[in-house]
Each structure stands twice: as structure tokens, then as C-alpha cells.
Design a protein around this motif. Structure first.
Motif: not given
Ligand SMILES: O=C(O)CCC(=O)C(=O)O
Ligand SMILES: [Fe+2]
Length: 287
Positions: A110-118, A151-162
């Protein structure tokens, strides 16, 4: 340096024995471990013996540790570390212990720059239960029919924390979302990411969605977006792409959030304790 590498499943993850993460690793070893990490998406370093300080030092071999969004989770002396425990309390809601992270997710998606690893280190493990489940989204992408990929390559989606699922499923004890402070909420505005993510280090493609953060596909009719996402979830959330990690004390597991989903399993029996040290490593903007 001599160490052994063995697969933990057919779909992802290896275990490594013979490395003591309290000792410094040379550049050649780090590079070899990174190659293994990129190929298998997760590494379990067995038989470690870490305190919080050596956990942070170990993590720094692989990237830059960053702090948890929730301020309350950060340790005072080591703010980039938090403790994952089956005794966590829902301080915003019922006050009872609650099941953190029991739904499949990719940390900070949900972040603009998500972490790479945990990275999780098993300090206390229960006699049974408390597995971490993983899904390989790279394998899930590869297994899609070519037509679906196009069909899905190139699609974008909205991500929301809440995400709206938390509001819709208020009776589901596995869907608990701690309330955010104003400062925390400011850190997680809605973001847009590609539905298919290209790995920045090896160029492989992976699905990059989860039903608890992906709100809708951009530029698509709501019903069409929902139908597409649900069809992808029923493809992803099956056993065929999964590995379940049964923790042993001293395991240090590092996984790649750019190609895996993961979830805690809320099945630790009463009276048993589960306690892990946690940090996340800085990542890059998904493309
Ligand atoms: O407790 C677990 O098994 C997983 C916790 C988790 O999702 C995380 O640390 O990011
Ligand atoms: Fe997580």
C-alpha cells in the motif's frame, strides 16, 4: 565459506545451514546469497542465535532496514525492529489478543515505495502451529493462460491501506486493521501500482495484487474490475503455489515481497508462545 543449500518445497524457498549471521559475511558470500534469494524468493537460515542488535546487523547484509508504519510496533532502542507475537493486543479495539497478518499480503504494498524484503527471526516458537504461509506470485503469473497474461499486462490498480474489505467484513476476526494515527495515515495515501510487477533485479514478472489492499483496476468499469480481480484471486489463492514454513527456534527467514504473498496462521494453541523479531528492507517503486 562452506554452507549447504536445500530446497524447502517445489514452489519456493531454500534452507541454508553453515552460516552464522552473527559473523560478518564477505562480499562474495553476500552476492551468492542474493542470487539464491532472487531465484528462490525466500531463504531460511537455520540455527541462528541472535539478539536484537545482531539481528539488525544480519539484516544489513541484505539491504537497508526500515521502520514499521505503526509507531507502536517500533522498539525504542532499535526502531527498525518490531516484535511479532501471539500475545499482541488490539489496543485500538477490543483489547483482546488479535491475529495480526492472518490474511495473505505483501508487506507495504500500500506504499508508493514498498519494502523489498521482510526478515523474521524465530526467538520463541510454539510446539505446534504458527506457520507462515507463502504464495509464489511469479509462478502464479507464469501459470496463467497467455490470453490472460496479455489481458492484464500493462494494467494498473489502486492500492489502499484501509481497504474496503475491512469495513465489509467486520465480523471476521482475521480481518482486523489497527487504526492509524494522523501521522501514520499521512504516510499511506492511496497509491497506484502495476497489476503485473517486473522484478527490478532479475526482470521476472509476477502478479502484484492482494484481496486486502488492491481496491480496483484503474480505467475499468467497477463490475469488470471486480470480476477480473476475483478471477485472479481464485487462481492465486490455491495450494499449488504455496509453501508453509514450520518455524524452528533460531530460523531467520528472509523473503521477497516483490514476488511472494505471505500470511500468519492463527492456530497457536492457548498457553503456547510465538515470538519473532521483524524488520523490512528498503525497496523500489514497482514497475
Ligand atoms: O507472523 C507471521 O507469520 C507473519 C507476520 C507478517 O506478516 C510480517 O511480519 O510481515
Ligand atoms: Fe507481513
Amino acid at each position: 565459506m562452506h554452507y549447504s543449500v536445500r530446497p524447502l518445497s517445489d514452489v519456493m524457498a531454500v534452507e541454508i545451514e553453515g552460516i552464522d549471521l552473527r559473523e560478518p559475511l564477505n562480499a562474495e558470500t553476500i552476492s551468492a546469497l542474493n542470487d539464491i534469494f532472487l531465484e528462490h524468493c525466500a531463504i531460511c537460515f537455520r540455527n541462528q542465535n541472535l539478539d536484537i542488535a545482531s539481528f539488525v546487523t544480519a539484516a544489513k547484509n541484505f539491504g537497508k532496514p526500515k521502520q514499521h508504519l505503526y509507531r507502536a510496533y517500533r522498539l525504542d532502542d532499535f526502531p527498525e525492529v518490531s516484535i511479532v507475537s501471539n500475545e499482541d493486543k488490539d489496543t485500538h479495539g477490543t483489547g483482546k489478543t488479535y491475529n495480526r497478518a492472518a490474511h495473505f499480503h505483501s508487506d507495504e504494498i500500500y506504499k508508493e515505495i514498498p519494502c523489498k524484503a521482510t526478515m523474521l527471526y524465530a526467538d520463541v516458537v510454539p510446539r505446534i502451529g504458527g506457520e507462515t504461509r507463502f504464495i509464489n506470485l511469479r509462478k502464479a503469473y507464469v501459470a496463467l493462460p497467455e490470453k490472460k497474461k496479455q489481458e492484464i499486462d500493462g494494467l494498473k490498480a489502486l492500492f489502499r491501506h484501509q481497504h474496503s474489505i475491512f469495513k465489509k467484513s467486520t465480523n471476521d476476526p482475521l480481518l482486523v486493521l489497527p487504526k492509524l494515527s494522523k501521522e501514520e495515515a499521512k504516510e499511506v495515501p492511496d497509491v497506484i501500482h502495476p497489476v503485473v510487477r517486473t522484478h527490478p533485479e532479475n526482470g521476472t514478472k509476477a502478479l502484484f495484487i492482494t484481496n486486502t489492499r488492491t481496491e480496483f483496476v484503474i480505467n475499468m468499469e467497477a463490475s469488470e474490475s471486480e470480476a477480473l480481480l476475483q478471477s485472479l484471486y481464485s487462481h492465486i489463492y490455491t495450494d499449488r503455489f504455496q509453501y508453509h514454513h514450520h518455524w524452528r527456534k533460531g530460523d531467520m527467514v528472509m523473503w521477497d515481497n516483490r514476488c511472494l504473498l505471505h500470511a500468519a496462521t492463527p492456530n497457536v494453541p492457548d498457553g503456547e508462545k510465538r515470538r519473532l523479531f521483524r524488520t523490512i528492507l528498503e525497496g523500489s517503486r514497482p514497475v
